[in-house]
Each structure stands twice: as C-alpha cells, then as structure tokens.
Design a protein around this motif. Sequence first.
Motif, mmCIF file in Angstrom:
data_model
loop_
_atom_site.group_PDB
_atom_site.id
_atom_site.type_symbol
_atom_site.label_atom_id
_atom_site.label_comp_id
_atom_site.label_asym_id
_atom_site.label_seq_id
_atom_site.Cartn_x
_atom_site.Cartn_y
_atom_site.Cartn_z
ATOM 1 N N HIS A 100 -3.272 55.811 20.516
ATOM 2 C CA HIS A 100 -3.665 57.316 21.071
ATOM 3 C C HIS A 100 -3.696 57.492 22.411
ATOM 4 O O HIS A 100 -4.643 58.262 23.170
ATOM 5 C CB HIS A 100 -5.041 58.037 20.527
ATOM 6 C CG HIS A 100 -4.463 58.434 19.357
ATOM 7 N ND1 HIS A 100 -4.816 57.680 17.964
ATOM 8 C CD2 HIS A 100 -3.925 59.253 18.155
ATOM 9 C CE1 HIS A 100 -5.120 58.287 16.294
ATOM 10 N NE2 HIS A 100 -4.007 58.927 16.636
ATOM 11 N N ALA A 101 -2.807 56.210 23.138
ATOM 12 C CA ALA A 101 -2.995 57.086 24.721
ATOM 13 C C ALA A 101 -2.027 57.706 25.010
ATOM 14 O O ALA A 101 -0.950 58.164 24.735
ATOM 15 C CB ALA A 101 -2.466 55.578 25.047
ATOM 16 N N THR A 102 -2.503 57.991 26.012
ATOM 17 C CA THR A 102 -1.658 59.764 25.942
ATOM 18 C C THR A 102 -1.001 59.530 27.311
ATOM 19 O O THR A 102 -1.817 59.407 28.045
ATOM 20 C CB THR A 102 -2.129 60.796 25.780
ATOM 21 O OG1 THR A 102 -2.866 60.867 24.490
ATOM 22 C CG2 THR A 102 -1.876 62.488 25.622
ATOM 23 N N PHE A 103 0.838 60.039 27.487
ATOM 24 C CA PHE A 103 0.708 59.897 28.941
ATOM 25 C C PHE A 103 1.578 61.515 28.931
ATOM 26 O O PHE A 103 1.383 62.799 28.528
ATOM 27 C CB PHE A 103 2.137 58.929 28.897
ATOM 28 C CG PHE A 103 1.502 57.720 28.367
ATOM 29 C CD1 PHE A 103 1.442 57.011 29.393
ATOM 30 C CD2 PHE A 103 2.310 57.403 26.826
ATOM 31 C CE1 PHE A 103 1.049 55.626 29.113
ATOM 32 C CE2 PHE A 103 1.371 55.940 26.368
ATOM 33 C CZ PHE A 103 1.633 55.294 27.542
ATOM 34 N N ASP A 104 1.757 61.971 30.488
ATOM 35 C CA ASP A 104 1.768 62.720 31.340
ATOM 36 C C ASP A 104 3.679 62.423 30.722
ATOM 37 O O ASP A 104 4.216 61.821 30.972
ATOM 38 C CB ASP A 104 1.939 62.657 32.923
ATOM 39 C CG ASP A 104 2.748 63.955 33.331
ATOM 40 O OD1 ASP A 104 1.931 64.975 34.014
ATOM 41 O OD2 ASP A 104 3.327 63.970 33.242
ATOM 42 N N ALA A 105 4.291 64.045 29.731
ATOM 43 C CA ALA A 105 5.034 62.988 29.730
ATOM 44 C C ALA A 105 7.220 63.872 30.544
ATOM 45 O O ALA A 105 7.957 63.217 30.949
ATOM 46 C CB ALA A 105 5.972 64.281 28.196
ATOM 47 N N LYS A 106 6.106 63.859 31.777
ATOM 48 C CA LYS A 106 7.055 63.779 33.117
ATOM 49 C C LYS A 106 7.030 62.652 33.765
ATOM 50 O O LYS A 106 7.901 62.067 34.503
ATOM 51 C CB LYS A 106 6.589 65.492 33.729
ATOM 52 C CG LYS A 106 7.919 66.408 33.742
ATOM 53 C CD LYS A 106 7.961 66.877 34.297
ATOM 54 C CE LYS A 106 8.916 68.148 33.744
ATOM 55 N NZ LYS A 106 8.832 69.260 35.176
ATOM 56 N N LEU A 138 13.432 55.737 25.268
ATOM 57 C CA LEU A 138 13.098 57.141 24.912
ATOM 58 C C LEU A 138 13.089 58.537 25.532
ATOM 59 O O LEU A 138 12.805 58.222 25.966
ATOM 60 C CB LEU A 138 11.228 57.560 24.331
ATOM 61 C CG LEU A 138 10.924 58.053 23.555
ATOM 62 C CD1 LEU A 138 11.407 58.081 22.244
ATOM 63 C CD2 LEU A 138 9.083 58.697 23.745
ATOM 64 N N VAL A 139 14.399 59.252 25.039
ATOM 65 C CA VAL A 139 14.662 60.357 25.927
ATOM 66 C C VAL A 139 13.848 61.958 25.287
ATOM 67 O O VAL A 139 13.920 62.001 23.822
ATOM 68 C CB VAL A 139 16.165 61.032 25.925
ATOM 69 C CG1 VAL A 139 16.421 61.787 26.688
ATOM 70 C CG2 VAL A 139 16.912 58.876 26.094
ATOM 71 N N VAL A 140 13.133 62.827 25.848
ATOM 72 C CA VAL A 140 12.353 63.277 26.492
ATOM 73 C C VAL A 140 12.341 64.726 26.620
ATOM 74 O O VAL A 140 12.807 64.503 27.879
ATOM 75 C CB VAL A 140 10.756 63.016 27.093
ATOM 76 C CG1 VAL A 140 9.588 63.956 26.588
ATOM 77 C CG2 VAL A 140 10.211 62.183 25.679
ATOM 78 N N GLY A 141 12.532 65.869 26.058
ATOM 79 C CA GLY A 141 12.387 66.750 26.065
ATOM 80 C C GLY A 141 11.275 67.404 26.901
ATOM 81 O O GLY A 141 10.572 68.190 26.458
ATOM 82 N N VAL A 142 11.851 67.791 28.445
ATOM 83 C CA VAL A 142 10.302 68.631 28.446
ATOM 84 C C VAL A 142 10.385 69.832 30.059
ATOM 85 O O VAL A 142 10.658 69.271 31.013
ATOM 86 C CB VAL A 142 8.946 67.746 28.938
ATOM 87 C CG1 VAL A 142 9.816 66.780 29.855
ATOM 88 C CG2 VAL A 142 7.675 68.620 29.698
ATOM 89 N N ASP A 143 9.327 70.959 30.083
ATOM 90 C CA ASP A 143 9.552 71.560 30.368
ATOM 91 C C ASP A 143 11.016 72.185 31.078
ATOM 92 O O ASP A 143 11.223 72.213 31.999
ATOM 93 C CB ASP A 143 9.003 71.600 31.810
ATOM 94 C CG ASP A 143 7.090 71.745 31.714
ATOM 95 O OD1 ASP A 143 7.067 72.326 30.269
ATOM 96 O OD2 ASP A 143 7.420 71.539 32.874
#
Length: 321
Positions: A281-287, A243-248
């Motif tokens: 609903h586990a939540t992860f820091d996207a970085k 999963l490639v994520v764009g963040v900040d």
Amino acid sequence: MSTVSREKIDEFEYTLYESWVNWFQRDPGLYGYRRYVQQRLVEEMAVVQLVRAAIGRPELMGEPDIYHKMGWIVDWHESSVYRRFFVMSRALGLNGYKVNRQIAELMDAVINAAKGDIRQGLLLLRAALKYCHTGYRAAAYWANNRHVAQLAYLAYQREEDEVKVVDDALEYVGIARPDRAGMDLVLFNALTPIFFDFFQPPEVVDDGGPPLPVAEWERAGTLDEIRRVGKKMVIVGLWREVLVVGVDGDVVAFENWCTHERDPLHYGYLQGRQLVCLGHHATFDAKTGRVVLHPNHGEARTQPRYPVKVENGVVYVKVPW
Ligand code: FES
C-alpha cells in the motif's frame, strides 16, 4: 532531541532525484558521462569507507551476523560496482577518479565522525546509501548511455538490502529503526550541505562531446484506451515494464516495479490522482511519482517516470536505451 520531519527528508530526496533527472534530460554527452562515472567512483569510495569505519567499532564486531552483512556490503561495492565503474571510466577515456582537496577534506571529516561515534556513523552511512542510490536510480531510468544505465540499475537493485542491514545495525546499538525521521535536526542540517556537495549532479555545463544515440519511441496504446482503462502495463524495449497512467487528462509513464520492494504496480489501483501499490500500500502521486503515503513497513521512493508523448491520439513511450 528535535527530529527532522519525514516530509522534509522526502522533499530533500525528491529535489535531489529531480535534479539528477534534469541533468540527464539535458543529454550530458560523452563528457558529461565521464563526470558522472567519476562522481560515482568517489561516492562508492565514501560508502565503502563509512562501512569500514562502522565495522571497526567493537559494538558491531560483537554481533557476528551484522558484522558479516556489513562486510558483505563492502565486498559487493568494492568487487562489483566499484570495479565495473572503474572499467567504464577506462572505456570513456578516463583513468579512475580524481579527488580534489575540498572533497578529500569533506570525506575525512565524515569518516572521522563515523569512527568517533557509532550512532552518527551508522546514520551517516544510511544517508549516504540513500543519496548514492538516488543518483543510481536517476541514471537507471534516464541515462541514454546503455552501459551506464545498466550498471546503475544493477547497483540500485541492492538498495533495499543494504539499507536494511544498516537499520538492523542501528537497532542493535540501541536506536529504533529510524524510518527516516530518526535523524536529529542538528545532524540533518550538518549533513545537507555535505550531501549536496557530494551527491548532486555535477555542474550543468554543456561541454559538448558527441551526442549518444537515443532509443526510439514505442507505441503504448491510444489515448482513448488509456483514459478508458486508467492504467496499462506495456513492455518497452526488450524487457522493461512500463505502466502508462491516464490522470487529469494527462498521460504519465512509470517504471512498473514499485520502489518499495519491486512488486508490479499494475496489480495496484488508481484512486483519483493517486496510484496505490497492492504489495504494501505505498501510495504515489500519479502525476509526479512522489510518495504520498509510505508502505506499511519500510519506505518507498519517488517512482521513476519515463518520457511519454501523445501524437494524433496515439501514446508513445521510450526507455532511454
Ligand atoms: S512493493 Fe509496493 S508497497 Fe511494497
């Protein structure tokens, strides 16, 4: 009894995972992999002995279902993971493992504690499984030796089930499901050095050995596209979902299977700097992949990342093998 905060245990686990990742990133070479495999064998042995110590207690022998499932953990580790690591150690030119005096003493102390007190024994076992799997998880995603990575992945897939069996056993002997913060401070402080000795990566020594072949970078899309859509799932290698994520303004590549119960993360959503799994609903820091919020039951772990780079506006990722 003062208990350890969940944050403290998360932090400890994160540090351990990151130190393994760093170790793999330094390309341990052939000799490094020998040490890794040797360490896994010793850890496997510790887990098997801890389970044995627990199921030797009358408290658990009286509950056939738990007794049976614990037996299944021993069986699996001995007949599958242990045997395979043993074969690999041969392939790497080793002959099994060597246990030095310090490790042997440490292990005796842990096993005796487990034999003496069922509650302590199960908590030790639970922690051992967690930290053992931390090493597997790092190898599954970062080892550039294909065989080591596959074997580690195979072992890591069992984590959820194994920890659940131990939690059931804890409940049976009268301890509510620990949910991480169930460990008291005294036990945690006693365990920390043990686990750092046992489950940490070996010394980072660049002792040479032929470098191993590494995988190619694969195109995952353009930077513009990732920024526009926020996240995108790509298949890398033969079957690995990333999963490639764009963040900040940055791009991060995560393993697409959630560390909680392996639901695909690309069904989830981004919320600012956080990545939420739709499963529970586990939540992860996207970085960083750190857990920000655990799921509505059980626990998530740091979501593994893959190497990623951007060149001329194109995003590339690679799985190590
Ligand atoms: S599978 Fe992701 S939160 Fe449960």
